[in-house]
Design a protein around this motif. Structure first.
Motif: not given
Length: 336
Positions: A220-233
């Motif tokens: 939900e916090l990926e509001i822009n291409p400059s937000v990089k999501n490194f959430q993992n398992e």
């Protein structure tokens, strides 16, 4: 030749509690250089301890293999057992060990109860949990300069950093850890969005970190291409590798807050229903805590709740994203 002295450390869970044992393990190995140190932990938290250079062997706590674990503990004939969990489950692991010198972490249960339920604060001078762990064995130890470290194997770090583009490596990056197990310890998503936008407007890259339970909030916090999501398992070593590239970390009261301390990354920790007096604050001295000290209802829990008992959630809602942004810039500037 006499066998090496064997020491058993027990801390079964959770992520933050296991990470907070690191300063003790450093001192323990320094004082007992010739000893062999073993560590018992639940399987889901093995990544938090398996690369610690001062641990000789990790023993897995699993309900399906308790008999095997108890047999292993008996065979090893530990001279010292340090029980940092100190509950029925941990005590049952060694209750027949009569020859071992046993140290148990003393939890301030009554003081926590009085603070949460009657707002009687007997914990004003309560040190960090890490220091309390050390004092369990070395009661005269008083240094506040704890030894902070977290070892990442080079091959894992190299592979993890391939997830970051060259462009992002060359721009200042703000790490955000938006998750926490309990609702009252999580800064609201909409406020995180506002905060993230402020960083983007200031030409920062924003990196999101979290485990498998944080998938939805990070998405939900990926509001822009400059937000990089490194959430993992729950790959803690990958998270640590990328986190090291951040200028600062903004985090809730969570296990990743403690990881940032071991990595010696300045952090801004946002506290809601919990307070620093419980001892679970960032142990890196360049980190700060932001909290609402104008509420009579705080703390409402020492671990967090699924909802605000007062229904207003002012402990988090009254913390302005602008305040966090400004404190972040100050923290970055002071550490350049």
């Amino acid at each position: 030749m006499r066998e090496r002295k064997k020491i058993l450390v027990i801390r079964l869970s959770s992520l933050g509690d296991v990470l907070l044992t690191y300063p003790l393990l450093y001192i323990l190995k320094k004082k007992e250089a010739e000893s062999e140190i073993h560590f018992v932990v639940k399987e889901q938290f093995v990544d938090a301890i398996r690369t610690n250079p001062f641990i000789d062997k990790v023993l897995i706590y699993s309900k399906n293999q308790l008999k095997e674990l108890k047999t292993s503990i008996k065979k090893n004939k530990y001279e010292v057992i340090i029980d940092l969990q100190n509950n029925i489950r941990s005590r049952l692991l060694y209750f027949l060990e009569r020859k071992a010198k046993i140290y148990r972490f003393k939890k301030p249960g009554l003081k926590k109860f009085l603070l949460v339920n009657f707002k009687i604060n007997l914990l004003k001078e309560n040190p960090s949990i890490s220091l309390q762990y050390i004092k369990t064995i070395y009661p005269d130890y008083n240094s506040k300069n704890l030894d902070l470290y977290f070892h990442i194997p080079q091959d894992i770090e190299t592979k993890s950093l391939q997830k970051i583009s060259v462009e992002n490596l060359n721009r200042p990056m703000i790490g955000i850890c938006p998750g926490s197990r309990h609702f009252t310890k999580r800064y609201p998503v909409e406020k995180f969005k506002t905060l993230i936008q402020k960083f983007l407007d200031a030409n920062f890259t924003v990196a999101l970190f979290g485990g498998k339970d944080d998938f939805d909030i990070c998405k939900e916090l990926e509001i822009n291409p400059s937000v990089k999501n490194f959430q993992n398992e729950n790959d803690l070593l990958e998270t640590a590798s990328i986190m090291k590239k951040c200028s600062i970390i903004i985090t809730n009261d969570s296990g990743l807050m403690h990881l940032s301390s071991l990595l010696q990354i300045p952090a801004i920790a946002i506290f809601g229903s919990t307070v620093k007096e419980f001892g679970f604050f960032p142990i890196y001295d360049k980190s700060i805590v932001i909290e609402n000290n104008n509420l009579k209802c705080r703390p409402c829990s020492h671990i967090g709740r699924s909802e605000c008992p007062e229904k207003h959630f002012k402990c988090m809602n009254d913390i302005n994203p602008e305040l966090i942004f400004n404190k972040s810039i100050e923290l970055i500037m002071s550490n350049q």
